[in-house]
Each structure stands twice: as C-alpha cells, then as structure tokens.
Write an enzyme that holds these catalytic residues in place. Structure first.
Site, short mmCIF file in Angstrom:
data_model
loop_
_atom_site.label_atom_id
_atom_site.label_comp_id
_atom_site.label_asym_id
_atom_site.label_seq_id
_atom_site.Cartn_x
_atom_site.Cartn_y
_atom_site.Cartn_z
N LYS A 6 0.85 -1.21 0.00
CA LYS A 6 0.00 0.00 0.00
C LYS A 6 0.88 1.25 0.00
CE LYS A 6 -3.79 -2.41 2.21
NZ LYS A 6 -4.44 -2.85 3.44
N GLN A 29 -4.43 -1.40 9.64
CA GLN A 29 -4.35 -2.74 9.07
C GLN A 29 -4.96 -3.76 10.03
OE1 GLN A 29 -3.14 -3.41 5.87
NE2 GLN A 29 -4.01 -5.42 6.25
N ASP A 76 -11.02 3.02 3.91
CA ASP A 76 -11.41 1.61 3.78
C ASP A 76 -12.93 1.47 3.65
OD1 ASP A 76 -9.49 -0.35 3.60
OD2 ASP A 76 -9.10 -0.46 5.76
#
Ligand code: NAP
Length: 307
Positions: A54, A98, A121
C-alpha cells in the site's frame, strides 16, 4: 478457452495512471497531494506485506505516505489517541488501520474512532450507511467491492436488469457488493440474490446468474455446471492450497493460490472470468488509492464523478 479474461492487473494499472494524472494536476493547481497513513500494530507477516504494498503504491502515485508501525502491546487507549491525532492532521486525508488487530484491542472501537471523512477503507458505520443510501451519499465505497464494480464496468458488461448472484455475505465483500449492484445507475440496476451456507439449492441460484460473484473462501466451490453459459464470473476467493518454488528464486517457496471457482473448467463456459491471482486482488489497493484521492478532492470541493 471461450471466456474473456478480466485482468485486474491491467485495469488496476489503467486506474492508477488516471490517479497519477489527477494527483499531478491537483498538486500544480492547489499545492497539495493526498496524504495516506497506514497504521500497523505488531508484526504479522501478511499484514506487513499488505502495508508495504500500500505504501509503495501511494509513493508511486506521488501521495504523501506515512507508515506508522506500533508495537503489538500498544494499549487500546494509546491506539485511539494516535488515530485522533491523525484525524486532526490536515495533511492526512486517509487513515487505514491494518486488520486484524491483537486480541486485547477492540477492532470495532478502533474503526469507529476513525473520522468517517478519512475512512478510506469504508468500514466505519457512517460510510456503511452512506453506501446503503447510495448515489451522491457514497463517500468511500469499500475497496474490494469497488474494485469488482470497476472490473465489471470497464469490461463493458451490462449490469442493468442483469441477474446477479453473490456467494457470501461478509461485511467486507458480499454485503457491500450486493448493495452496490442494487443501486440506481452505472454498474448497478441489477437484480441481486445473496447466497450463503444456509441457502438451499446453491447451484440452482448460481445457474441463474448473468453475473456471478463468488466470495466464500472455499477453493473450487463453484463447479462449471453451476455457471450459465456466457455469464460473467468474478472470483474473489484467494485460497492458499500449497507451496511451490518461486520462478525468480527456486530456493524460495511461494504460495499456490486458487480461487473459489474451478477456473480451468469454468473458462470454457463463462463469457467473462477473473483469474486468481491477477483478477480482483490488484483492484483492492487501487481503490484504496482512489478513495484517498477522493478524500482530498472532497476537502478541496472538487467533484469526484467516476474517479
Ligand atoms: P468470510 O468473511 O469468511 O465470508 C465468507 C462467506 O461465504 C460467508 O458469508 C459464508 O456463509 C459464505 N460461504 C462459505 N462457504 C460457503 C459455502 N460452502 N456455500 C455458500 N456460502 C459459503 O470471507 P470474506 O472476507 O468475504 O472473503 C471471501 C474470500 O475472498 C476469501 O477467500 C478471501 O481471502 C477473499 N478476499 C479477497 C480479497 C481481494 O482479493 N482483495 C479481499 C477480501 C476477501 P455464512 O455467512 O453462512 O458463514
């Protein structure tokens, strides 16, 4: 092979180039770039490799990227305080924590602590609600479902009036993609059925699908005879079924990945099909980058349209 291959690697690359162009234009006009922070707690090897990818992608696009690594024993209170700091930091437009988190930390509390306007997200309940309402309300569509929708749209597949069947009802794939496909508009207007482990006659539902999206996590679950000839099959499943020596370094073992669909047989029946790997997988990070750019654009009052 009769089916046309839907390559997430190619489509993802096309979108990343669009994001790079737009990022450069915004930087020239406004003097700012999208800022993304990834918070990694502990040292789970899979999480480290996801976060590294990422950050690398963000860097390549010209974003400001911050990798914030925290020890596995960070307290929930300190993690929430860290998120609050990034919520207030004007140079950060996207915050990604994460998952999974260590057991002593409540994931729900952490997700709920992220400013919904930086929740790239799309997991915060406010963004789940915005997705449910649809249209202009949607701020950050969750990354994997958004990637699936892009694959379908950019492959020229008609969704309006199509019978779509989604195998799986998880919060990160099944439910959101089903919700996106029933909305009004481009890449939507479908008639959607969601199936799961309690569904009777799974095969019969799949056989009706013009668009079959499979996110079960069961290798080879969907048999070729469950596929309607000419259907579009999107295989979200990523299952490690063994190991093999790496092509570049035969001393190193790499996982053998299989999807939820029996690809070799299915490609002879389907009209379109995604491979595993190289189908849905590369789209998830691409959509994360697009959401981060969207966040900055929204701050600057720039309309997002399709990008
Ligand atoms: P999940 O949370 O485990 O959910 C799986 C869903 O599939 C559940 O709703 C389950 O039904 C259903 N299911 C499982 N076995 C089934 C069966 N035999 N028949 C019918 N339904 C069945 O999984 P997920 O997080 O959505 O992920 C699904 C797969 O996609 C995994 O392989 C994952 O690795 C992959 N994935 C890939 C990406 C990516 O490529 N970027 C992103 C996310 C996930 P119940 O609810 O009844 O248990």
């Amino acid at each position: 092979m009769t089916a046309k291959l839907i390559k997430g690697t190619d489509i993802g690359e096309e979108i990343l180039q669009e994001i790079t162009t737009e990022t450069t234009q915004i930087k020239e006009k406004y003097g700012v770039v999208p800022g993304l922070v990834t918070i990694l707690v502990g040292s789970n090897p899979a999480s480290i490799s996801y976060v590294t990818l990422k950050i690398k992608t963000a860097h390549r696009l010209g974003f400001q990227e911050v990798q914030d690594n925290q020890p596995a024993d960070i307290s929930e209170k300190d993690l929430l305080a860290l998120i609050d700091r990034y919520n207030k930091d004007d140079s950060i437009h996207g915050i990604l924590v994460q998952l999974p988190l260590p057991k002593h930390i409540d994931e729900k509390k952490v997700i709920n602590a992220i400013d919904p306007d930086k929740d790239v997200d799309g997991f915060h309940p406010v963004n789940v609600g915005r997705l449910m309402i649809g249209g202009e309300e949607v701020k950050f569509p969750p990354c994997t479902p958004a990637g699936i929708q892009e694959l379908i749209v950019r492959s020229g597949i008609e969704t309006s009036g199509a019978e779509a069947v989604v195998v799986g009802r998880s919060n990160i794939v099944g439910k959101p993609i089903a919700n996106m496909l029933i909305q009004r508009g481009k890449g939507a207007d479908a008639t959607v059925t969601i199936v799961h482990t309690k569904t009777k006659n799974l095969a019969d539902h799949c056989k009706r699908a013009d668009i079959l999206i499979v996110a079960a996590g069961v290798p080879g679950l969907v048999k070729p005879e469950w596929i309607k000839p000419g259907a579009c099959v999107i295989d979200v499943g990523v299952n490690r079924v063994g190991e093999k020596p790496s092509k570049n370094d035969p001393q190193k073992m790499v996982p053998i990945l299989k999807g939820d669909v029996d690809f070799d047989a299915a490609k002879e029946i389907a009209g379109y099909i995604t491979p595993v790997p190289g189908g849905v997988g590369p789209m998830t990070i691409t959509m994360l980058m697009r959401n981060t750019l969207r966040s900055l654009k929204s701050r600057l009052g720039i309309q997002s349209g399709n990008s």
